[in-house]
Design an enzyme around this catalytic site. Structure first.
Site, PDB file in Angstrom:
ATOM      1  N   SER A  20      41.990  54.422  37.840  1.00  0.00           N
ATOM      2  CA  SER A  20      40.479  55.110  38.551  1.00  0.00           C
ATOM      3  C   SER A  20      40.541  55.124  39.314  1.00  0.00           C
ATOM      4  O   SER A  20      39.051  56.237  40.360  1.00  0.00           O
ATOM      5  CB  SER A  20      39.492  54.095  37.758  1.00  0.00           C
ATOM      6  OG  SER A  20      38.795  52.386  38.216  1.00  0.00           O
ATOM      7  N   VAL A  66      43.223  44.718  31.405  1.00  0.00           N
ATOM      8  CA  VAL A  66      43.869  43.847  31.412  1.00  0.00           C
ATOM      9  C   VAL A  66      44.104  42.442  31.125  1.00  0.00           C
ATOM     10  O   VAL A  66      44.536  41.972  30.726  1.00  0.00           O
ATOM     11  CB  VAL A  66      45.392  43.998  33.230  1.00  0.00           C
ATOM     12  CG1 VAL A  66      45.942  45.094  33.285  1.00  0.00           C
ATOM     13  CG2 VAL A  66      44.135  43.477  34.186  1.00  0.00           C
ATOM     14  N   SER A 144      47.334  40.660  48.335  1.00  0.00           N
ATOM     15  CA  SER A 144      46.152  40.369  49.344  1.00  0.00           C
ATOM     16  C   SER A 144      46.758  40.176  50.663  1.00  0.00           C
ATOM     17  O   SER A 144      47.356  38.973  50.766  1.00  0.00           O
ATOM     18  CB  SER A 144      44.944  40.096  48.833  1.00  0.00           C
ATOM     19  OG  SER A 144      43.551  39.687  49.849  1.00  0.00           O
ATOM     20  N   TYR A 157      39.337  33.741  44.874  1.00  0.00           N
ATOM     21  CA  TYR A 157      39.954  34.961  45.133  1.00  0.00           C
ATOM     22  C   TYR A 157      41.483  35.249  45.933  1.00  0.00           C
ATOM     23  O   TYR A 157      42.411  35.096  45.015  1.00  0.00           O
ATOM     24  CB  TYR A 157      39.263  35.894  46.058  1.00  0.00           C
ATOM     25  CG  TYR A 157      39.739  37.391  45.790  1.00  0.00           C
ATOM     26  CD1 TYR A 157      40.158  38.594  44.551  1.00  0.00           C
ATOM     27  CD2 TYR A 157      40.688  38.144  46.993  1.00  0.00           C
ATOM     28  CE1 TYR A 157      40.829  39.767  45.276  1.00  0.00           C
ATOM     29  CE2 TYR A 157      40.954  38.731  47.622  1.00  0.00           C
ATOM     30  CZ  TYR A 157      41.566  40.028  46.644  1.00  0.00           C
ATOM     31  OH  TYR A 157      41.966  41.017  47.026  1.00  0.00           O
ATOM     32  N   LYS A 161      45.337  34.623  43.934  1.00  0.00           N
ATOM     33  CA  LYS A 161      45.992  36.031  45.054  1.00  0.00           C
ATOM     34  C   LYS A 161      47.215  34.928  45.745  1.00  0.00           C
ATOM     35  O   LYS A 161      47.917  35.664  45.262  1.00  0.00           O
ATOM     36  CB  LYS A 161      45.261  36.824  46.312  1.00  0.00           C
ATOM     37  CG  LYS A 161      44.850  38.026  45.456  1.00  0.00           C
ATOM     38  CD  LYS A 161      45.039  39.219  44.541  1.00  0.00           C
ATOM     39  CE  LYS A 161      44.088  40.201  44.700  1.00  0.00           C
ATOM     40  NZ  LYS A 161      44.824  41.277  43.677  1.00  0.00           N
TER      41      LYS A 161
HETATM   42  P1  NAP Z   1      39.106  49.634  43.465  1.00  0.00           P
HETATM   43  O1  NAP Z   1      39.053  50.585  43.869  1.00  0.00           O
HETATM   44  O2  NAP Z   1      37.554  48.494  42.600  1.00  0.00           O
HETATM   45  O3  NAP Z   1      39.894  49.525  42.540  1.00  0.00           O
HETATM   46  C1  NAP Z   1      40.488  48.648  41.816  1.00  0.00           C
HETATM   47  C2  NAP Z   1      40.825  48.975  40.018  1.00  0.00           C
HETATM   48  O4  NAP Z   1      41.008  47.840  39.181  1.00  0.00           O
HETATM   49  C3  NAP Z   1      39.573  49.748  39.739  1.00  0.00           C
HETATM   50  O5  NAP Z   1      40.521  50.887  38.928  1.00  0.00           O
HETATM   51  C4  NAP Z   1      39.686  49.122  38.313  1.00  0.00           C
HETATM   52  O6  NAP Z   1      39.062  50.004  36.798  1.00  0.00           O
HETATM   53  C5  NAP Z   1      41.185  48.129  38.148  1.00  0.00           C
HETATM   54  N1  NAP Z   1      40.203  47.415  36.946  1.00  0.00           N
HETATM   55  C6  NAP Z   1      39.712  46.154  37.969  1.00  0.00           C
HETATM   56  N2  NAP Z   1      39.810  44.882  36.590  1.00  0.00           N
HETATM   57  C7  NAP Z   1      40.508  45.705  35.929  1.00  0.00           C
HETATM   58  C8  NAP Z   1      40.843  44.674  34.383  1.00  0.00           C
HETATM   59  N3  NAP Z   1      40.348  43.606  34.224  1.00  0.00           N
HETATM   60  N4  NAP Z   1      41.612  45.670  33.428  1.00  0.00           N
HETATM   61  C9  NAP Z   1      41.747  47.243  34.013  1.00  0.00           C
HETATM   62  N5  NAP Z   1      41.452  47.700  35.215  1.00  0.00           N
HETATM   63  C10 NAP Z   1      40.953  46.691  35.884  1.00  0.00           C
HETATM   64  O7  NAP Z   1      39.459  48.301  44.580  1.00  0.00           O
HETATM   65  P2  NAP Z   1      41.415  48.740  45.469  1.00  0.00           P
HETATM   66  O8  NAP Z   1      41.213  47.695  46.321  1.00  0.00           O
HETATM   67  O9  NAP Z   1      42.231  50.085  44.829  1.00  0.00           O
HETATM   68  O10 NAP Z   1      41.714  47.616  44.522  1.00  0.00           O
HETATM   69  C11 NAP Z   1      43.105  47.491  43.661  1.00  0.00           C
HETATM   70  C12 NAP Z   1      44.299  45.789  44.248  1.00  0.00           C
HETATM   71  O11 NAP Z   1      44.298  45.835  45.535  1.00  0.00           O
HETATM   72  C13 NAP Z   1      43.358  44.776  43.652  1.00  0.00           C
HETATM   73  O12 NAP Z   1      44.126  43.741  42.761  1.00  0.00           O
HETATM   74  C14 NAP Z   1      42.121  44.155  45.115  1.00  0.00           C
HETATM   75  O13 NAP Z   1      42.570  43.327  44.879  1.00  0.00           O
HETATM   76  C15 NAP Z   1      43.768  44.575  46.020  1.00  0.00           C
HETATM   77  N6  NAP Z   1      43.289  44.615  47.154  1.00  0.00           N
HETATM   78  C16 NAP Z   1      42.233  45.104  47.796  1.00  0.00           C
HETATM   79  C17 NAP Z   1      41.973  44.821  49.456  1.00  0.00           C
HETATM   80  C18 NAP Z   1      41.432  46.466  50.057  1.00  0.00           C
HETATM   81  O14 NAP Z   1      40.767  45.978  51.051  1.00  0.00           O
HETATM   82  N7  NAP Z   1      40.416  46.964  49.193  1.00  0.00           N
HETATM   83  C19 NAP Z   1      43.129  44.378  50.003  1.00  0.00           C
HETATM   84  C20 NAP Z   1      43.736  43.637  49.376  1.00  0.00           C
HETATM   85  C21 NAP Z   1      44.151  44.116  47.894  1.00  0.00           C
HETATM   86  P3  NAP Z   1      37.724  49.974  36.642  1.00  0.00           P
HETATM   87  O15 NAP Z   1      37.693  51.639  37.626  1.00  0.00           O
HETATM   88  O16 NAP Z   1      37.606  50.100  35.091  1.00  0.00           O
HETATM   89  O17 NAP Z   1      36.672  49.388  37.621  1.00  0.00           O
END
Ligand code: NAP
Length: 287
Positions: A20, A66, A144, A157, A161
């Site tokens: 999304s 999930v 992460s 968190y 990870k």
């Molecule tokens: P984001 O824009 O908030 O996207 C998170 C996505 O995960 C959204 O599509 C959300 O769906 C979905 N999600 C969360 N919990 C879920 C669940 N229980 N079941 C199904 N879908 C779920 O953030 P992002 O940064 O892209 O995050 C993606 C991954 O990257 C995560 O694992 C995060 O920890 C990791 N990460 C991000 C960063 C960063 O700086 N952005 C850094 C390190 C790691 P909804 O729209 O329904 O909420």
């Protein structure tokens, strides 16, 4: 510079969780643009419609939380029936919990691990029988830099990870003989919804932590929307890894991540050295 051995570049079937927004969305867009078929999980019908509209013939939305572990095997069986065998699983869905350990609840911890660890494991368990039978497949788990370095205020968190890192690394050793690759992608700070709408923040309750935590919380909020890394470039890196014959076990993404990881590696090496004599003192033959 590592030697790149490109794999056969044919269209693949990707299953990406959490398309999304953010990294999942960018990865799905990148894979679709490269000609692949993408099954993308979302939690709302409007997100399913938006995802399907990206490429009506090759973008298949799957409504799935999930943490609904019981529904995962059937959802994946149905997806493989409709879209074909999954070549690449990207466990991307997840969120960050912000809260000092002493202030946070066991429920906060259970929810964090349900999304970031147990859900991804359930997804892996559902795709592995098919990948094992076919003797090929690639599992990419988005962890992460917080799965290697740590920061105060996000211990749950980081714990989640670290857990996914450890599980992925060990799994890679279990399935290598079957031609299945396992890689973790460990991003630094990317411009997504992670620190905005998606973050779960435990309310402050212990004033003793204010001096440490107030500046950290304020900095994270100020940075949300201004992070240095571009999700489209993470997608580009992911697609490059998928085409590798010998992909890495772990790939850090971003200058910020690399800087902090280097610092930690140096600190760890120095600390191991400082305590080496005591570490070596436990064998039956040691003095
Ligand atoms: P984001 O824009 O908030 O996207 C998170 C996505 O995960 C959204 O599509 C959300 O769906 C979905 N999600 C969360 N919990 C879920 C669940 N229980 N079941 C199904 N879908 C779920 O953030 P992002 O940064 O892209 O995050 C993606 C991954 O990257 C995560 O694992 C995060 O920890 C990791 N990460 C991000 C960063 C960063 O700086 N952005 C850094 C390190 C790691 P909804 O729209 O329904 O909420």
């Amino acid at each position: 510079m590592q030697e790149c051995t490109r794999d056969r570049q044919s269209p693949k079937v990707f299953l990406i969780s959490g398309v999304s927004s953010g990294l999942g969305r960018a990865s799905a867009e990148g894979a679709l643009k490269a000609g692949h078929r993408v099954i993308g999980t979302v939690r709302r019908q409007e997100d399913a419609d938006a995802f399907a509209s990206l490429a009506p013939d090759r973008a298949s939305p799957m409504l799935l939380d999930v943490t609904d572990f019981a529904s995962i095997p059937l959802a994946i069986t149905a997806a493989e029936r409709d879209d074909g065998p999954i070549d690449v699983l990207v466990n991307n869905a997840g969120y960050g919990h912000e809260g000092v350990l002493e202030e946070s609840s066991m429920d906060d911890l259970q929810r964090q691990f349900a999304s970031n660890v147990f859900g991804p494991v359930a997804m892996m368990q559902a795709v592995l029988p098919g990948m094992r039978k076919r003797r090929r497949g690639h599992i990419i788990n988005v962890t992460s830099m917080g799965g290697f370095i740590t920061m105060p205020g996000i211990s749950f968190y980081c714990g989640s990870k670290f857990a996914l890192e450890g599980i992925s690394e060990a799994l890679g050793k279990e399935v290598a003989a079957f031609g299945i690759k396992v890689t973790t992608l460990a991003p630094g700070q990317f411009r997504t919804d992670w620190a905005g709408r998606s973050m779960d923040r435990t309310p402050r309750s212990i004033a003793d932590y204010d001096a440490v935590m107030d500046p950290i919380r304020a900095a994270r909020q100020a940075k949300s929307g201004n992070q240095p890394n571009d999700p489209a470039k993470a997608a580009r890196a992911l697609l490059a890894i998928v085409e590798e014959k010998n992909p890495p076990t772990r790939l850090f993404l971003g200058e910020d991540a690399l800087g902090l990881v280097d610092e930690k590696l140096d600190d760890m090496r120095a600390e191991v050295g400082r305590w080496e004599v005591l570490s070596r003192s436990t064998g039956f033959g040691a003095h």
